[in-house]
Design a protein around this motif. Structure first.
Motif, PDB file in Angstrom:
ATOM      1  N   ASP A   1     -39.534 -40.809  30.882  1.00 16.30           N
ATOM      2  CA  ASP A   1     -39.886 -40.024  29.895  1.00 16.30           C
ATOM      3  C   ASP A   1     -38.735 -39.825  28.704  1.00 16.30           C
ATOM      4  N   PRO A   2     -39.765 -40.149  27.684  1.00 18.03           N
ATOM      5  CA  PRO A   2     -38.092 -40.015  26.561  1.00 18.03           C
ATOM      6  C   PRO A   2     -37.795 -38.992  26.158  1.00 18.03           C
ATOM      7  N   ASN A   3     -38.425 -37.889  26.356  1.00 16.98           N
ATOM      8  CA  ASN A   3     -38.440 -36.561  25.852  1.00 16.98           C
ATOM      9  C   ASN A   3     -37.675 -35.971  26.482  1.00 16.98           C
ATOM     10  N   VAL A   4     -36.567 -36.905  27.817  1.00 16.29           N
ATOM     11  CA  VAL A   4     -35.854 -35.896  28.531  1.00 16.29           C
ATOM     12  C   VAL A   4     -34.665 -35.843  27.295  1.00 16.29           C
ATOM     13  N   VAL A   5     -34.465 -36.813  26.033  1.00 17.06           N
ATOM     14  CA  VAL A   5     -33.770 -36.347  25.259  1.00 17.06           C
ATOM     15  C   VAL A   5     -34.648 -36.416  23.942  1.00 17.06           C
ATOM     16  N   THR A   6     -34.765 -35.132  22.810  1.00 17.67           N
ATOM     17  CA  THR A   6     -35.924 -35.165  21.457  1.00 17.67           C
ATOM     18  C   THR A   6     -34.760 -34.661  20.807  1.00 17.67           C
ATOM     19  N   LEU A   7     -35.301 -34.768  19.100  1.00 17.92           N
ATOM     20  CA  LEU A   7     -34.340 -34.311  18.062  1.00 17.92           C
ATOM     21  C   LEU A   7     -34.662 -33.715  17.573  1.00 17.92           C
ATOM     22  N   LEU A   8     -34.029 -32.058  17.082  1.00 19.58           N
ATOM     23  CA  LEU A   8     -34.754 -31.256  16.260  1.00 19.58           C
ATOM     24  C   LEU A   8     -33.783 -30.541  15.519  1.00 19.58           C
ATOM     25  N   ALA A   9     -34.332 -31.793  14.125  1.00 23.09           N
ATOM     26  CA  ALA A   9     -34.013 -31.897  12.759  1.00 23.09           C
ATOM     27  C   ALA A   9     -34.251 -30.508  11.877  1.00 23.09           C
ATOM     28  N   THR A  10     -33.211 -30.282  10.736  1.00 23.14           N
ATOM     29  CA  THR A  10     -33.535 -29.248   9.782  1.00 23.14           C
ATOM     30  C   THR A  10     -32.970 -29.411   8.592  1.00 23.14           C
ATOM     31  N   GLU A  11     -33.467 -28.465   8.435  1.00 25.00           N
ATOM     32  CA  GLU A  11     -33.509 -28.391   6.145  1.00 25.00           C
ATOM     33  C   GLU A  11     -31.801 -27.250   7.054  1.00 25.00           C
ATOM     34  N   PRO A  12     -31.130 -27.729   6.379  1.00 25.24           N
ATOM     35  CA  PRO A  12     -30.302 -26.372   5.762  1.00 25.24           C
ATOM     36  C   PRO A  12     -31.094 -24.881   5.349  1.00 25.24           C
ATOM     37  N   ASN A  13     -30.010 -23.820   6.716  1.00 25.48           N
ATOM     38  CA  ASN A  13     -29.615 -22.730   6.181  1.00 25.48           C
ATOM     39  C   ASN A  13     -31.485 -21.958   7.366  1.00 25.48           C
ATOM     40  N   ASP A  14     -30.740 -22.945   8.562  1.00 26.60           N
ATOM     41  CA  ASP A  14     -31.820 -22.964  10.052  1.00 26.60           C
ATOM     42  C   ASP A  14     -31.438 -21.837  10.224  1.00 26.60           C
ATOM     43  N   GLY A  15     -30.806 -21.069  10.616  1.00 20.88           N
ATOM     44  CA  GLY A  15     -29.746 -20.087  11.271  1.00 20.88           C
ATOM     45  C   GLY A  15     -30.799 -19.822  12.415  1.00 20.88           C
ATOM     46  N   ALA A  16     -31.964 -18.292  11.413  1.00 16.36           N
ATOM     47  CA  ALA A  16     -33.194 -17.788  12.169  1.00 16.36           C
ATOM     48  C   ALA A  16     -33.638 -18.327  13.016  1.00 16.36           C
ATOM     49  N   LEU A  17     -34.363 -20.137  13.031  1.00 17.37           N
ATOM     50  CA  LEU A  17     -34.786 -20.791  13.747  1.00 17.37           C
ATOM     51  C   LEU A  17     -34.016 -21.125  15.247  1.00 17.37           C
ATOM     52  N   VAL A  18     -32.793 -21.072  14.844  1.00 12.73           N
ATOM     53  CA  VAL A  18     -30.770 -21.750  16.223  1.00 12.73           C
ATOM     54  C   VAL A  18     -31.006 -20.598  16.908  1.00 12.73           C
ATOM     55  N   GLN A  19     -31.319 -19.197  15.962  1.00 11.22           N
ATOM     56  CA  GLN A  19     -31.399 -18.316  16.867  1.00 11.22           C
ATOM     57  C   GLN A  19     -33.024 -17.308  18.098  1.00 11.22           C
ATOM     58  N   ASN A  20     -33.825 -18.165  17.464  1.00 12.38           N
ATOM     59  CA  ASN A  20     -35.239 -17.810  18.369  1.00 12.38           C
ATOM     60  C   ASN A  20     -35.035 -18.971  19.296  1.00 12.38           C
ATOM     61  N   LEU A  21     -34.763 -19.717  19.106  1.00 16.50           N
ATOM     62  CA  LEU A  21     -34.449 -21.052  19.802  1.00 16.50           C
ATOM     63  C   LEU A  21     -33.414 -21.031  20.906  1.00 16.50           C
ATOM     64  N   ALA A  22     -32.458 -20.219  20.791  1.00 16.14           N
ATOM     65  CA  ALA A  22     -31.186 -19.732  21.126  1.00 16.14           C
ATOM     66  C   ALA A  22     -31.999 -19.058  22.602  1.00 16.14           C
ATOM     67  N   LEU A  23     -32.252 -18.332  22.309  1.00 21.30           N
ATOM     68  CA  LEU A  23     -33.032 -16.737  23.128  1.00 21.30           C
ATOM     69  C   LEU A  23     -34.276 -17.229  24.272  1.00 21.30           C
ATOM     70  N   ARG A  24     -34.595 -18.975  24.109  1.00 21.32           N
ATOM     71  CA  ARG A  24     -36.087 -19.312  24.627  1.00 21.32           C
ATOM     72  C   ARG A  24     -35.441 -18.848  26.484  1.00 21.32           C
ATOM     73  N   PRO A  25     -36.924 -18.310  26.882  1.00 16.02           N
ATOM     74  CA  PRO A  25     -36.016 -17.855  28.259  1.00 16.02           C
ATOM     75  C   PRO A  25     -36.047 -19.994  28.928  1.00 16.02           C
TER      76      PRO A  25
END
Lengths: 566, 566
Positions: B256-280
């Motif tokens: 399954d190619p979703n072994v690797v995916t890309l999360l492209a973002t716009e500038p000022n993505d700090g809140a998005l990154v913090q939420n993602l980084a704490l996901r279990p």
């Protein structure tokens, strides 16, 4: 430049390297308390040495306030009366820092050699340490000797050999030479220095002070760190004896003995430990104990590498068996051994409510539950024999938990108080076995009830049993999972559940191996893959981050001629 | 059972294993953008491929909201106009979980084989990736090609080979047989399954998206994890190209190619990154960027193993030199290369205020400072040549910092704005060099001034210089330390300072090696021993905790006969 202690023990080290690679049976430390191995008078001498320590001040030449501490009470019913030099954490940190420089500079072979010499001497003290483990933890003597002596020494050696396996891969220097076409190559000499982290803190537990304490202690030492050993206030003596031996070896080898110090404390030392654990000088912490304290360390001691073993819910899934009595005997032994006070002891036993297949046809749920109950009752029927298996209950918290648990469900086997034939005041309780139902009692059996408390749990099916086992291990932690099945597909599902739960699996144990037991050099103890522990004993990850490498590079003359223009 | 991609690349793997053990020069990926190696039309084709991507939607077949994101602007003065499929983090986490099971089950040889095949194809795309690195980071083309292409591929391979070096030590199974005296031995078959952690998150930076992003990405993949790649919003394209290649290889290999995916973002993505980084579900995080964000991850993402590279203060100590001009040339090059926007670029240059010894006698402080200033000025005197060294300033924050720094002290070399001969809008600034004093300016030079900003600092003595260097590295972090001395005792002191600071040391660089450069397979990049990074690229500690081992054991027939009673 090879250190003489490294040379002395190199053969053991080589064998240990082979053992962790092949993971077959191997142990350099004899587990039987045999006079032929340990000496004709070793047992009597060890017991006498232990008794001579009682009601005295423990002789330990290290920085002290001049006061003494210590309030250990044998679970077999008497205060030890041992007083230890009281140490100020600041003084121990300062002493460790002063000892650090020469110790760090001595390098990997010295660290490994000193560790192996300490272990050889600790092995010779196995009886004295065994009696001290017995009378702090409540283990019966045979277990105290084996688990607290040779098996703990095995785990220590395992940590040392994993450290060496990583250290030996760092070359002391290298010649780097990069071709530059027609020009002379760029050539550099590079030098790689193994740099220890600093000072480690080993936080011991009250049930297996040496078995659980040694891996962190020896992993730290083997990678050039200094160590402060802070035993559980209820089980100081075994680690105090170990620290004294370590200091003797260090001193004889020409090092400052404050490379290893003891921080003995009175009960309720939580605030002291928390303050110490956050000190910037403490770069490594090895902890065995409650989930609450372990998680606190993981979340707050950011300045340190933190290795924890915490609570978990160990589980048995019964799907089908050839011989239910053999399975029940094995399970009952696991429940009774050291009164279920092993971190690997099973708690939840899942049985389909419609019964299981056996060689003699379907056996109903109640009959399976009764087979286990009967096996437990038989094991503890004769108090004089029973106490050699049960040992004593380490502390009142455990007996209170038994009483509390009795109210949770239908009692299959009552916990009885036994008189110990040799120790009048011993705190001996037989295992409590309760019947619960997966449909109603989820909140109760998903937490750890530490002690001789187990639950026979009715499930809808083996599929549900395995779902529970995998999910509970993943969410609440587990060190062991055991399955009984004659069906290959179920065993494959059990394997998958163990992967989901990140927990070691034992299959169809009906003989002389018990799920509680974990053999150094072969079994990984803990996985680091569920909340019961963030590390395994032992593997590369347990040691590789206890040291770092600092390099230097400088130009030298190239060895190769420049390439001929082509 | 050997995976065909493992077999295909096994020779490279073996050479890489030897390289990390001996740490001499080795690289399988050719650093020169040579037509003979990469093909006669490779450069033109790569540039055309890059240009074809501009002002289009990037083709990436992965879970998407149907919207697009992307706002990259080339530091050479034009918006890229590339739009990427927008992804919902929840969808990527779910897709990674779905892809995980088969990927995990494929086992170490498949993981390693797939990684090596991805790298081989990434290497063939080095020109296209090189132009994309150039026009996101601002590196001049030669550096973008080398550091963003072959050198990044080297670091990726290094992570893969370290992973393999640990994975290959875990046997698939073992026969364990414990003698029982006169009784038959206890015998068990043990099975060891390598279990990946889960999903990794790679957080890229805007200056070296591939060089700093690949090690975590490939270490995760090589140990069986799935990965979400979240590039810096300013440098998405190089990692998007890499992810697309990785997905192609995975798909062709039946995964399954979703072994690797890309999360492209716009500038000022700090809140998005913090939420993602704490996901279990996120079990591994590799981060390169600011100390503030890195420290936040270390202190909050408790569910994950966190590997960070953060800010630091790199330093040069000048004690004595044979040829001050040669030293100054080398230093000036280090300051100018990519406008000091390398995490390894020097900032603080300590010189005793009484001057230094040279082959031509004592040279005063001012003269040494002027030699460095003159060497910098000479390097940037000719704009057409200078821009091939300086590249462009990645973002406005850096130019603002130059302006701010100008007020800190006496200006030895002014930062000038240059016109780029090929790119009219390029943001090109020459290095700023200031004179400070150790006695007065401590608060300024103990923090990182990222960009083409350096300080020549007058000290009381080389001893003070080395004290500062060791202490600042230990407290504020550092990736490099450089020393110039003709005195062996000073070099030994410098070595001790590097140990105290936990920082790699370069000695007397006057030729073709620069302190900023770090060679995969030989130089450890970062030590993990000071605040600039909590890990090194690469070593055993970088990979050993990205996987765990789950074992099972079952009784089997003994192979040995019981011992004869003696």
């Amino acid at each position: 430049m090879t250190h003489p202690l490294f040379t002395k023990h190199e053969d053991t080290l080589q064998k240990a390297l082979t053992a962790v690679e092949t993971r077959g049976y191997w142990s350099p430390f004899v587990e039987m308390p045999s006079p032929k191995v340990y000496g004709e008078t070793a047992n009597a001498d060890g017991e006498a040495a232990f008794k001579a320590l009682l009601n005295t001040t423990f002789d330990l030449d290290q920085p002290s306030t001049g006061e003494t501490v210590g309030a250990e009470i044998s679970p077999f019913g008497f205060p030890l009366g041992v007083r230890y030099p009281k140490a100020d954490p600041d003084s121990l940190i300062a002493a460790a820092a002063a000892a650090q420089r020469d110790w760090r500079a001595a390098g990997p072979q010295a660290w490994i050699g000193v560790c192996l010499e300490i272990l050889a001497r600790v092995n010779r003290a196995s009886f004295e340490i065994g009696y001290s483990v017995m009378h702090t933890t409540g283990q019966a003597f045979m277990m105290a000797f084996q688990a607290g002596g040779p098996h703990a020494q095995d785990r220590a050696l395992e940590a040392v050999v994993y450290a060496w396996d990583q250290l030996r891969r760092i070359p002391a220097d290298a010649h780097w030479e990069k071709p530059q076409g027609k020009n002379p190559p760029l050539a550099m000499r590079k030098r790689y220095t193994v740099v220890s982290r600093g000072t480690g803190l080993v936080l011991g537990c009250c049930t297996f002070p040496t078995w659980n304490g040694y891996p962190g202690l020896f992993a730290d030492l083997a990678t050039g760190n200094t160590v402060i050993v802070k035993p559980h206030p209820g089980a100081i003596l075994p680690l105090a004896l170990t620290v004294r031996i370590a200091r003797d070896v260090l001193r004889e080898a020409g090092f400052d003995p404050n490379v290893v110090t003891l921080l003995a404390t009175e009960p309720n030392d939580g605030a002291l430990v928390q303050n110490l654990a956050l000190r910037p000088e403490i770069k490594l912490i090895d902890f065995t104990g409650s989930s609450q304290n372990g998680t606190w360390l993981e979340r707050n001691a950011h300045q340190a590498q933190v290795y924890t073993e915490k609570a978990g819910v160990n589980q048995i899934v019964i799907d089908s068996v050839d011989d239910i009595k053999a399975a029940a005997r094995n399970i009952a032994f696991s429940l009774a051994l050291y009164s279920g006070q092993m971190c690997t002891a099973p708690q939840n036993i899942y049985i389909p409510r419609d019964g299981i297949r056996t060689a003699e046809g379907i056996v109903g749920f109640d009959e399976v539950a009764q087979a286990i109950a009967a096996a437990v009752q038989k094991l503890v029927a004769e108090p004089a024999r029973a106490v050699e298996l049960l040992g004593a209950i380490q502390n009142e918290g455990v007996t209170q938990r038994i009483d509390e648990a009795t109210k949770l469900g239908r009692v299959l086997v009552e916990s009885q108080t036994l008189e110990h034939p040799a120790f009048a005041g011993a705190r001996v309780r037989t295992p409590l076995v309760l019947q619960l139902d997966a449909a109603n009692d989820h909140a109760q059996f998903t937490k750890e009830w530490f002690g001789p408390i187990s639950f026979v749990i009715a499930t809808d099916s083996t599929a549900q049993s395995l779902d529970l086992a995998g999910a509970i291990a993943a969410e609440h932690g587990a060190l062991t999972l055991s399955v009984y099945s004659t069906n290959e597909a179920v065993l494959e599902d059990a394997h998958e559940a163990s992967i989901r739960g990140g927990v070691a699996l034992s299959i169809n144990l009906t003989g002389g191996v018990f799920v509680n037991q974990s053999a150094a050099f072969s079994d990984f103890h803990g996985t680091g893959a569920n909340p019961a522990a963030n590390a395994a004993l032992a593997d590369a990850a347990f040691v590789a981050n206890r040291f770092r490498v600092v390099q230097s590079r400088v130009h030298v003359e190239p060895k190769a001629a420049p390439a001929v223009a082509g």
